[in-house]
Design a protein around this motif. Structure first.
Motif, PDB file in Angstrom:
ATOM      1  N   SER A  57      47.106  50.787  46.208  1.00 54.68           N
ATOM      2  CA  SER A  57      47.784  49.568  46.648  1.00 54.68           C
ATOM      3  C   SER A  57      49.193  49.946  47.071  1.00 54.68           C
ATOM      4  O   SER A  57      49.846  50.753  46.418  1.00 54.68           O
ATOM      5  N   TYR A  58      49.642  49.333  48.142  1.00 53.96           N
ATOM      6  CA  TYR A  58      50.898  49.719  48.773  1.00 53.96           C
ATOM      7  C   TYR A  58      51.613  48.458  49.226  1.00 53.96           C
ATOM      8  O   TYR A  58      50.974  47.469  49.579  1.00 53.96           O
ATOM      9  N   MET A  59      52.915  48.462  49.172  1.00 52.60           N
ATOM     10  CA  MET A  59      53.647  47.288  49.624  1.00 52.60           C
ATOM     11  C   MET A  59      54.728  47.702  50.615  1.00 52.60           C
ATOM     12  O   MET A  59      55.521  48.605  50.347  1.00 52.60           O
ATOM     13  N   LEU A 100      54.489  46.443  42.020  1.00 48.82           N
ATOM     14  CA  LEU A 100      54.366  46.932  43.396  1.00 48.82           C
ATOM     15  C   LEU A 100      55.685  46.832  44.145  1.00 48.82           C
ATOM     16  O   LEU A 100      56.062  47.730  44.898  1.00 48.82           O
ATOM     17  N   LYS A 101      56.389  45.718  43.944  1.00 51.32           N
ATOM     18  CA  LYS A 101      57.677  45.545  44.620  1.00 51.32           C
ATOM     19  C   LYS A 101      58.676  46.598  44.179  1.00 51.32           C
ATOM     20  O   LYS A 101      59.492  47.065  44.958  1.00 51.32           O
ATOM     21  N   LYS A 102      58.562  46.970  42.906  1.00 56.63           N
ATOM     22  CA  LYS A 102      59.497  47.942  42.346  1.00 56.63           C
ATOM     23  C   LYS A 102      59.106  49.374  42.686  1.00 56.63           C
ATOM     24  O   LYS A 102      59.937  50.190  43.079  1.00 56.63           O
ATOM     25  N   GLU A 103      57.805  49.668  42.541  1.00 55.82           N
ATOM     26  CA  GLU A 103      57.333  51.040  42.724  1.00 55.82           C
ATOM     27  C   GLU A 103      56.878  51.333  44.145  1.00 55.82           C
ATOM     28  O   GLU A 103      56.716  52.491  44.517  1.00 55.82           O
ATOM     29  N   LYS A 104      56.583  50.265  44.918  1.00 55.86           N
ATOM     30  CA  LYS A 104      56.110  50.378  46.312  1.00 55.86           C
ATOM     31  C   LYS A 104      54.671  50.859  46.428  1.00 55.86           C
ATOM     32  O   LYS A 104      53.936  50.439  47.311  1.00 55.86           O
ATOM     33  N   LEU A 105      54.265  51.798  45.546  1.00 54.96           N
ATOM     34  CA  LEU A 105      52.936  52.389  45.689  1.00 54.96           C
ATOM     35  C   LEU A 105      52.279  52.521  44.331  1.00 54.96           C
ATOM     36  O   LEU A 105      52.878  52.994  43.383  1.00 54.96           O
ATOM     37  N   ASN A 150      57.659  45.838  52.722  1.00 51.81           N
ATOM     38  CA  ASN A 150      58.421  44.626  53.039  1.00 51.81           C
ATOM     39  C   ASN A 150      57.666  43.334  52.748  1.00 51.81           C
ATOM     40  O   ASN A 150      57.565  42.440  53.579  1.00 51.81           O
ATOM     41  N   GLY A 151      57.110  43.281  51.544  1.00 52.37           N
ATOM     42  CA  GLY A 151      56.428  42.068  51.120  1.00 52.37           C
ATOM     43  C   GLY A 151      54.976  41.973  51.522  1.00 52.37           C
ATOM     44  O   GLY A 151      54.270  41.052  51.099  1.00 52.37           O
ATOM     45  N   ASN A 152      54.502  42.898  52.356  1.00 54.19           N
ATOM     46  CA  ASN A 152      53.091  42.894  52.773  1.00 54.19           C
ATOM     47  C   ASN A 152      52.271  43.800  51.863  1.00 54.19           C
ATOM     48  O   ASN A 152      52.579  44.985  51.708  1.00 54.19           O
ATOM     49  N   CYS A 153      51.230  43.251  51.247  1.00 48.05           N
ATOM     50  CA  CYS A 153      50.339  44.035  50.386  1.00 48.05           C
ATOM     51  C   CYS A 153      49.286  44.742  51.235  1.00 48.05           C
ATOM     52  O   CYS A 153      48.656  44.123  52.089  1.00 48.05           O
ATOM     53  N   ILE A 154      49.115  46.019  50.985  1.00 46.55           N
ATOM     54  CA  ILE A 154      48.148  46.816  51.731  1.00 46.55           C
ATOM     55  C   ILE A 154      47.267  47.556  50.732  1.00 46.55           C
ATOM     56  O   ILE A 154      47.763  48.105  49.749  1.00 46.55           O
ATOM     57  N   VAL A 155      45.969  47.549  50.975  1.00 48.54           N
ATOM     58  CA  VAL A 155      45.031  48.242  50.101  1.00 48.54           C
ATOM     59  C   VAL A 155      44.233  49.251  50.916  1.00 48.54           C
ATOM     60  O   VAL A 155      43.680  48.914  51.961  1.00 48.54           O
TER      61      VAL A 155
END
Length: 258
Positions: A54-56, A92-97, A58-63
């Motif tokens: 899971s990846y974020m 996710l917002k904090k770690e990004k990935l 700029n606020g967009n969640c990507i899997v």
């Protein structure tokens, strides 16, 4: 928190999630993910390749789902990542990935919850027990390979995930795990396929799909972020590399080359 208490809390979350999506007519795990995030399928075969992440941005969640694994494995991965998307947005917002266990206590616990969630979502306790007693009808010490094949195809999950769930719910004796799990090893693939066909099922769940699928909205979001100077050229390269693309594929070149 004890594992049993954790399981009960996660079970409640899974039940609520199923109801929420069912009200919208959504029952497929990949459709659920697509509602909540940009879902990307990609092939990645390395010695230690990941199942999903899971990846974020700029606020967009990507899997990302690694389609070099079997379809059944991908479904479990999808359910695992859905937990992160729904309940770990702050991390996710904090770690990004988020990819597997990072060694941090908080993320390790959330990863355990994600696995419990996937099992509860794809193989609800009540449904598994009802199907087992309807279709298999044997005591826990009499479970054999074909019973697991019957169950995992009915519930559309992987053989190994189904076996673990049957043991967890006391429907299969724990001491049978080693014996029954041999058939899902790589060098036993043909035997599992043969047994699957013999039981009247297609082999889709036990084969890799190797499909590549990238939603257009993902590429457009990345390009827009770069063009609006939200992300750097280096970050653009890194982000596109996750889908096996390069900046030149979209007409970009390094700022130093302008």
């Amino acid at each position: 928190m004890s594992r049993e208490l954790m399981r009960l809390k996660v079970k409640e979350l899974a039940e609520e999630t199923l109801v929420k999506f069912a009200k919208r007519g959504i029952v497929d795990i990949f459709d659920m993910l697509s509602e909540e995030a940009m879902l990307i399928f990609m092939t990645l075969e390395t010695e230690k390749s990941f199942s999903g992440l899971s990846y974020m941005v700029n606020g967009n969640c990507i899997v990302f789902i690694n389609s070099s694994y079997t379809l059944g494995h991908q479904k479990f991965t999808g359910a695992h990542e859905l937990y992160h998307i729904l309940f770990n947005k702050d991390i996710l917002k904090k770690e990004k990935l988020l990819v597997g266990s990072s060694g941090r206590e908080e993320q390790e616990e959330e990863d355990q919850k994600a696995n419990l969630f996937a099992a509860e979502l794809l193989m609800p306790e009540d449904r598994v027990k009802k199907l087992f007693h309807k279709l298999v009808k044997v005591t826990s010490d009499k479970v054999i390979e074909r019973h697991v094949v019957l169950m995992h195809n009915t519930l559309q999950v992987s053989y190994k995930a189904m076996l673990k769930r049957l043991i967890e719910l006391g429907l299969c004796a724990e001491n049978l795990y080693t014996q029954l799990s041999v058939i899902c090893e790589k060098d036993m693939a043909e035997k599992l396929q043969e047994l699957t066909r013999f039981e009247g099922f297609k082999t889709d769940l036990i084969l890799p799909t190797n499909n590549v699928s990238i939603p257009r909205e993902y590429v457009e979001a990345v390009k827009m972020n770069y063009e609006n100077r939200v992300i750097s050229y280096t970050k653009l390269e890194e982000t596109l590399s996750l889908i096996n693309k390069t900046t030149s594929d979209y007409g970009y070149s390094s700022p130093a080359e302008y």
